[in-house]
Design a protein around this motif. Structure first.
Motif, mmCIF file in Angstrom:
data_model
loop_
_atom_site.group_PDB
_atom_site.id
_atom_site.type_symbol
_atom_site.label_atom_id
_atom_site.label_comp_id
_atom_site.label_asym_id
_atom_site.label_seq_id
_atom_site.Cartn_x
_atom_site.Cartn_y
_atom_site.Cartn_z
ATOM 1 N N VAL A 12 0.824 -1.149 0.378
ATOM 2 C CA VAL A 12 -0.546 -0.162 -0.116
ATOM 3 C C VAL A 12 0.914 1.114 0.079
ATOM 4 C CG1 VAL A 12 -1.891 1.405 1.355
ATOM 5 C CG2 VAL A 12 -1.681 -0.607 0.845
ATOM 6 N N ASP A 13 2.401 1.760 0.515
ATOM 7 C CA ASP A 13 3.008 2.168 0.744
ATOM 8 C C ASP A 13 3.571 2.547 -0.544
ATOM 9 O OD1 ASP A 13 2.345 3.396 3.474
ATOM 10 O OD2 ASP A 13 3.746 2.607 4.518
ATOM 11 N N LEU A 14 3.698 1.524 -0.904
ATOM 12 C CA LEU A 14 4.700 1.822 -1.795
ATOM 13 C C LEU A 14 4.542 1.866 -2.963
ATOM 14 C CD1 LEU A 14 7.603 1.023 -3.398
ATOM 15 C CD2 LEU A 14 6.589 -2.012 -3.469
ATOM 16 N N VAL A 15 2.589 1.547 -3.053
ATOM 17 C CA VAL A 15 1.980 1.453 -3.934
ATOM 18 C C VAL A 15 1.572 3.821 -4.041
ATOM 19 C CG1 VAL A 15 -0.871 1.698 -5.501
ATOM 20 C CG2 VAL A 15 0.651 0.088 -5.137
ATOM 21 N N ARG A 16 1.459 3.649 -3.550
ATOM 22 C CA ARG A 16 0.836 5.491 -3.115
ATOM 23 C C ARG A 16 2.501 6.509 -3.020
ATOM 24 N NH1 ARG A 16 -2.396 4.803 2.132
ATOM 25 N NH2 ARG A 16 -4.568 4.264 1.004
ATOM 26 N N GLU A 17 3.506 5.619 -2.719
ATOM 27 C CA GLU A 17 4.812 6.134 -3.310
ATOM 28 C C GLU A 17 5.194 6.598 -4.893
ATOM 29 O OE1 GLU A 17 8.865 4.695 -1.940
ATOM 30 O OE2 GLU A 17 8.393 4.621 -0.170
ATOM 31 N N LEU A 18 4.903 5.142 -5.347
ATOM 32 C CA LEU A 18 5.020 5.710 -7.118
ATOM 33 C C LEU A 18 4.261 6.033 -7.582
ATOM 34 C CD1 LEU A 18 5.481 0.951 -6.878
ATOM 35 C CD2 LEU A 18 7.459 3.048 -7.921
ATOM 36 N N LEU A 19 2.560 6.064 -6.713
ATOM 37 C CA LEU A 19 1.613 6.618 -7.704
ATOM 38 C C LEU A 19 2.437 8.523 -7.713
ATOM 39 C CD1 LEU A 19 -1.586 4.536 -6.732
ATOM 40 C CD2 LEU A 19 -0.695 5.194 -9.467
ATOM 41 N N ASP A 20 3.114 8.750 -6.922
ATOM 42 C CA ASP A 20 3.399 10.260 -6.699
ATOM 43 C C ASP A 20 2.672 11.076 -7.080
ATOM 44 O OD1 ASP A 20 5.299 12.102 -5.700
ATOM 45 O OD2 ASP A 20 6.283 11.681 -7.488
ATOM 46 N N GLY A 21 0.442 10.873 -6.365
ATOM 47 C CA GLY A 21 0.215 11.835 -6.565
ATOM 48 C C GLY A 21 -0.532 11.309 -8.086
ATOM 49 N N ARG A 22 -0.026 10.728 -8.734
ATOM 50 C CA ARG A 22 -0.781 10.894 -10.024
ATOM 51 C C ARG A 22 -1.747 10.664 -9.824
ATOM 52 N NH1 ARG A 22 4.117 8.347 -13.826
ATOM 53 N NH2 ARG A 22 4.761 8.069 -11.126
ATOM 54 N N PRO A 23 -3.370 10.756 -10.284
ATOM 55 C CA PRO A 23 -4.745 9.643 -10.183
ATOM 56 C C PRO A 23 -4.824 8.100 -10.864
ATOM 57 C CG PRO A 23 -5.078 11.839 -11.412
ATOM 58 C CD PRO A 23 -3.584 12.101 -11.066
ATOM 59 N N VAL A 24 -5.286 7.303 -10.214
ATOM 60 C CA VAL A 24 -5.562 6.655 -10.952
ATOM 61 C C VAL A 24 -6.628 6.701 -12.127
ATOM 62 C CG1 VAL A 24 -6.445 4.224 -11.246
ATOM 63 C CG2 VAL A 24 -5.299 4.884 -9.132
ATOM 64 N N ARG A 25 -6.769 6.447 -13.058
ATOM 65 C CA ARG A 25 -7.920 5.994 -14.453
ATOM 66 C C ARG A 25 -8.915 5.134 -14.265
ATOM 67 N NH1 ARG A 25 -7.496 10.635 -17.708
ATOM 68 N NH2 ARG A 25 -5.134 11.692 -17.296
ATOM 69 N N LEU A 26 -7.715 3.921 -14.582
ATOM 70 C CA LEU A 26 -7.945 2.471 -14.735
ATOM 71 C C LEU A 26 -7.957 1.785 -13.381
ATOM 72 C CD1 LEU A 26 -9.431 0.487 -16.456
ATOM 73 C CD2 LEU A 26 -7.544 0.090 -17.712
ATOM 74 N N ALA A 27 -8.674 1.036 -13.177
ATOM 75 C CA ALA A 27 -8.532 -0.360 -12.077
ATOM 76 C C ALA A 27 -9.431 -1.381 -12.382
ATOM 77 C CB ALA A 27 -8.878 -0.025 -10.373
ATOM 78 N N VAL A 28 -8.154 -2.612 -12.741
ATOM 79 C CA VAL A 28 -8.545 -3.862 -12.948
ATOM 80 C C VAL A 28 -8.210 -5.054 -11.879
ATOM 81 C CG1 VAL A 28 -8.397 -5.487 -14.884
ATOM 82 C CG2 VAL A 28 -8.306 -3.467 -15.032
ATOM 83 N N GLY A 29 -9.195 -5.626 -11.218
ATOM 84 C CA GLY A 29 -8.832 -6.142 -9.684
ATOM 85 C C GLY A 29 -8.903 -8.031 -10.878
ATOM 86 N N SER A 30 -8.468 -8.701 -10.031
ATOM 87 C CA SER A 30 -9.279 -10.184 -10.763
ATOM 88 C C SER A 30 -9.131 -11.518 -9.178
ATOM 89 C CB SER A 30 -8.426 -10.468 -11.784
ATOM 90 O OG SER A 30 -7.324 -10.383 -11.784
ATOM 91 N N TRP A 31 -10.070 -12.237 -9.576
ATOM 92 C CA TRP A 31 -9.682 -13.417 -8.555
ATOM 93 C C TRP A 31 -9.742 -15.349 -9.470
ATOM 94 C CZ3 TRP A 31 -8.866 -12.173 -3.213
ATOM 95 C CH2 TRP A 31 -8.238 -13.529 -2.492
ATOM 96 N N ILE A 32 -8.927 -15.429 -10.010
ATOM 97 C CA ILE A 32 -9.142 -16.380 -10.683
ATOM 98 C C ILE A 32 -8.688 -17.649 -10.029
ATOM 99 C CG2 ILE A 32 -9.216 -17.040 -13.471
ATOM 100 C CD1 ILE A 32 -9.868 -14.543 -13.097
ATOM 101 N N ASP A 33 -9.427 -18.440 -9.990
ATOM 102 C CA ASP A 33 -9.436 -19.745 -9.057
ATOM 103 C C ASP A 33 -9.827 -20.663 -9.453
ATOM 104 O OD1 ASP A 33 -8.504 -20.400 -6.844
ATOM 105 O OD2 ASP A 33 -9.052 -18.930 -4.872
ATOM 106 N N ARG A 34 -9.945 -21.547 -8.093
ATOM 107 C CA ARG A 34 -9.959 -22.870 -7.722
ATOM 108 C C ARG A 34 -12.089 -22.554 -7.165
ATOM 109 N NH1 ARG A 34 -7.552 -26.325 -3.926
ATOM 110 N NH2 ARG A 34 -6.818 -24.927 -2.539
ATOM 111 N N VAL A 35 -12.728 -23.461 -7.127
ATOM 112 C CA VAL A 35 -13.447 -23.873 -6.105
ATOM 113 C C VAL A 35 -12.673 -23.594 -4.917
ATOM 114 C CG1 VAL A 35 -15.554 -25.072 -4.981
ATOM 115 C CG2 VAL A 35 -15.712 -24.426 -7.477
#
Ligand SMILES: NC(=O)c1ccc[n+]([C@@H]2O[C@H](COP(=O)([O-])OP(=O)(O)OC[C@H]3O[C@@H](n4cnc5c(N)ncnc54)[C@H](O)[C@@H]3O)[C@@H](O)[C@H]2O)c1
Length: 309
Positions: A114-137
């Motif tokens: 979380v801290d790392l991502v905030r540091e990397l973004l450095d205030g740049r707004p996120v335009r697109l978020a792509v979440g995934s959970w591809i798994d078994r039962v």
């Protein structure tokens, strides 16, 4: 058992009692932890615990938390909050009334990612978020029944939704599509695959994809795309890609899970004074659960759902 192993690493914790309707399960937990295996929740409360961990299948939530909160006991509740929304809303009301310390097992929030991502973004707004959970039962009997688990988005992808909310803010509208039940699971009525389109309050857009049709865990994570930067967050690493190419940062395994337990215990020991260390209390988790339930509802009923007007 995972929480018990982690709690054993904290100096100010003793597990005093455990209950499970399957007596043998409580007994083996008791043997491994030194706790007393007791017959029911009242017997747990008789041991005067400072806090109780509620680690039960989704459809079982409700009366347990209400009994504990009524007794003024701090609670750590495993995700998802329930298999449906009304149960979680009822518990949230009881938690607000009780005013006790609460925490929910959305440990991804505690990841050093979380801290790392905030540091990397450095205030740049996120335009697109792509979440995934591809798994078994998962191999537990309740998981493939919608009324017991809530389905894959509510039960599993909710981790990714919670991280997305933490890093990108609230989602205001969802439109989801889902298809038929997963293979090889007789009696299953959860969706085999779901995709949702998300509109965020920030102006960003996103998608969440979930599938449980494989025999292995293929992918669970969140990608954020901002101007000139793509960040892929996995459970064990973060990969930041720019025009110069990808840079991989590994994450220490299980740190986030331990940190979630530590934050809860610190708040309980501090009698509520260290609550700010809890990154996701019951009310905050309720907003994530609302989002997951909205996606499940949209997928089941074929219409968009608005949230947080
Ligand atoms: N945060 C995470 O990464 C994480 C990891 C694993 C599991 N979980 C969550 O924890 C929950 C449980 O998952 P699991 O894999 O341990 O399921 P499980 O089915 O293996 O274990 C659930 C246990 O709860 C017991 N139980 C049922 N009703 C009860 C009651 N009224 N009182 C006390 N015990 C009761 C069952 O007998 C069983 O022993 C799920 O919601 C799951 O999503 C979260």
């Amino acid at each position: 058992m995972r929480h018990a192993r982690q709690l054993a690493q904290l100096e100010n914790v003793r597990i005093v009692a455990v209950t499970d309707p399957v007596a043998a399960t409580a007994q083996s937990f008791a043997e491994m932890t030194g706790a007393a295996a007791v017959s029911d929740l009242d017997a747990v409360l008789n041991a005067s615990p400072d806090a109780v961990y509620v680690c039960v299948p989704p459809h079982v939530h409700g009366p347990i938390e209400e009994r504990l909160l009524g007794a003024g006991t701090a609670v750590f509740v495993e995700k998802p909050l329930a298999a449906d929304l009304p149960t979680a809303q009822r518990i949230a009301d009881a938690a607000r009334k009780a005013g006790v310390v609460t925490s929910v097992g959305h440990h991804w929030r505690y990841s050093s990612a979380v801290d790392l991502v905030r540091e990397l973004l450095d205030g740049r707004p996120v335009r697109l978020a792509v979440g995934s959970w591809i798994d078994r039962v998962p191999p537990v009997p309740w998981w493939s029944k919608r009324a017991m688990s809530g389905g894959q988005v509510v039960e599993q992808a909710v981790h990714v939704l919670d991280l997305l909310r933490m890093l990108c803010g609230d989602v205001v509208e969802v439109d989801a599509y889902a298809n038929s039940t997963p293979p090889g699971t007789p009696g299953a009525d959860v969706d085999g695959a779901t995709v949702a389109i998300l509109k965020l309050r920030s102006g960003a857009v996103g998608t969440v994809s979930a599938a449980c049709c494989l025999d292995w865990k293929h992918r669970a994570g969140l990608e954020l795309h901002a101007d000139g930067l793509s960040i892929a967050i996995h459970e064990d690493r973060v990969v930041a890609t720019t025009a110069q190419g990808p840079v991989e940062h590994s994450l220490a395994p299980d740190d986030a899970k331990l940190a979630a337990d530590r934050a809860f215990i610190d708040a309980v020991v501090g009698n509520g004074t260290a609550r700010e260390g809890i990154l996701v209390d019951y009310d905050e988790a309720l907003r994530t659960h609302q989002l997951a339930c909205a996606i499940a509802d949209s997928g089941a009923n074929g219409r968009p759902v608005r949230l947080h007007d």
